[in-house]
Design a protein around this motif. Structure first.
Motif, PDB file in Angstrom:
ATOM      1  N   LEU A  34     -27.115 -59.725 -11.640  1.00  0.00           N
ATOM      2  CA  LEU A  34     -27.700 -60.031 -10.336  1.00  0.00           C
ATOM      3  C   LEU A  34     -27.563 -58.846  -9.384  1.00  0.00           C
ATOM      4  O   LEU A  34     -28.509 -58.487  -8.677  1.00  0.00           O
ATOM      5  N   ARG A  35     -26.392 -58.235  -9.385  1.00  0.00           N
ATOM      6  CA  ARG A  35     -26.168 -57.082  -8.506  1.00  0.00           C
ATOM      7  C   ARG A  35     -27.098 -55.925  -8.886  1.00  0.00           C
ATOM      8  O   ARG A  35     -27.667 -55.271  -8.015  1.00  0.00           O
TER       9      ARG A  35
ATOM     10  N   ALA B  34     -30.720 -56.739  -7.771  1.00  0.00           N
ATOM     11  CA  ALA B  34     -30.888 -56.623  -6.318  1.00  0.00           C
ATOM     12  C   ALA B  34     -30.895 -55.163  -5.886  1.00  0.00           C
ATOM     13  O   ALA B  34     -31.606 -54.795  -4.948  1.00  0.00           O
TER      14      ALA B  34
ATOM     15  N   ALA C 234     -35.989 -59.242  -7.528  1.00  0.00           N
ATOM     16  CA  ALA C 234     -34.738 -59.962  -7.751  1.00  0.00           C
ATOM     17  C   ALA C 234     -34.708 -61.314  -7.039  1.00  0.00           C
ATOM     18  O   ALA C 234     -34.007 -62.229  -7.481  1.00  0.00           O
TER      19      ALA C 234
ATOM     20  N   LEU D  66     -32.384 -64.454  -7.997  1.00  0.00           N
ATOM     21  CA  LEU D  66     -31.259 -64.762  -7.104  1.00  0.00           C
ATOM     22  C   LEU D  66     -31.349 -66.202  -6.606  1.00  0.00           C
ATOM     23  O   LEU D  66     -30.337 -66.908  -6.540  1.00  0.00           O
TER      24      LEU D  66
ATOM     25  N   ARG E 272     -22.262 -65.004  -5.380  1.00  0.00           N
ATOM     26  CA  ARG E 272     -22.831 -63.652  -5.484  1.00  0.00           C
ATOM     27  C   ARG E 272     -24.323 -63.690  -5.177  1.00  0.00           C
ATOM     28  O   ARG E 272     -24.841 -62.854  -4.454  1.00  0.00           O
ATOM     29  N   ALA E 273     -25.028 -64.670  -5.722  1.00  0.00           N
ATOM     30  CA  ALA E 273     -26.468 -64.777  -5.485  1.00  0.00           C
ATOM     31  C   ALA E 273     -26.757 -64.970  -3.998  1.00  0.00           C
ATOM     32  O   ALA E 273     -27.668 -64.336  -3.450  1.00  0.00           O
TER      33      ALA E 273
ATOM     34  N   LEU F 165     -26.184 -61.663  -2.153  1.00  0.00           N
ATOM     35  CA  LEU F 165     -27.249 -60.703  -2.438  1.00  0.00           C
ATOM     36  C   LEU F 165     -28.570 -61.108  -1.790  1.00  0.00           C
ATOM     37  O   LEU F 165     -29.325 -60.254  -1.328  1.00  0.00           O
ATOM     38  N   LEU F 166     -28.841 -62.397  -1.733  1.00  0.00           N
ATOM     39  CA  LEU F 166     -30.062 -62.854  -1.071  1.00  0.00           C
ATOM     40  C   LEU F 166     -30.030 -62.542   0.418  1.00  0.00           C
ATOM     41  O   LEU F 166     -31.063 -62.180   0.996  1.00  0.00           O
TER      42      LEU F 166
END
Length: 77
Positions: free
Chosen positions: A33-34, A37, A44, A48, A62-63, A66-67
């Protein structure tokens, strides 16, 4: 610190994220995910968003983080 953008790797990372669903740990999913992004925030965003429903709370957190950065309008409040 040298940062290379390899946006053409986004499809491979998406596929890796989908395959990592069976992984009993969250580490790979969170790292993917990182990476997504960082490479292409727009591409992404759907992954995410889907990861907000991951079985592991660490991936969901984490999602969401990041969003908020990659796609502020899509982030949960």
């Amino acid at each position: 610190l040298l940062s290379l953008k390899a946006a053409d790797q986004v499809p491979a990372l998406v596929a890796a994220f989908e395959r990592s669903a069976a992984d009993p740990t969250y580490v790979a999913r969170a790292a993917i995910l990182r990476a997504l992004a960082g490479l292409d925030p727009a591409a992404a965003a759907p992954i995410l968003t889907a990861a907000l429903e991951d079985r592991d709370w660490a991936v969901r957190v984490r999602a969401a983080e990041l969003l908020r950065t990659a796609a502020p309008g899509a982030a949960p409040r």
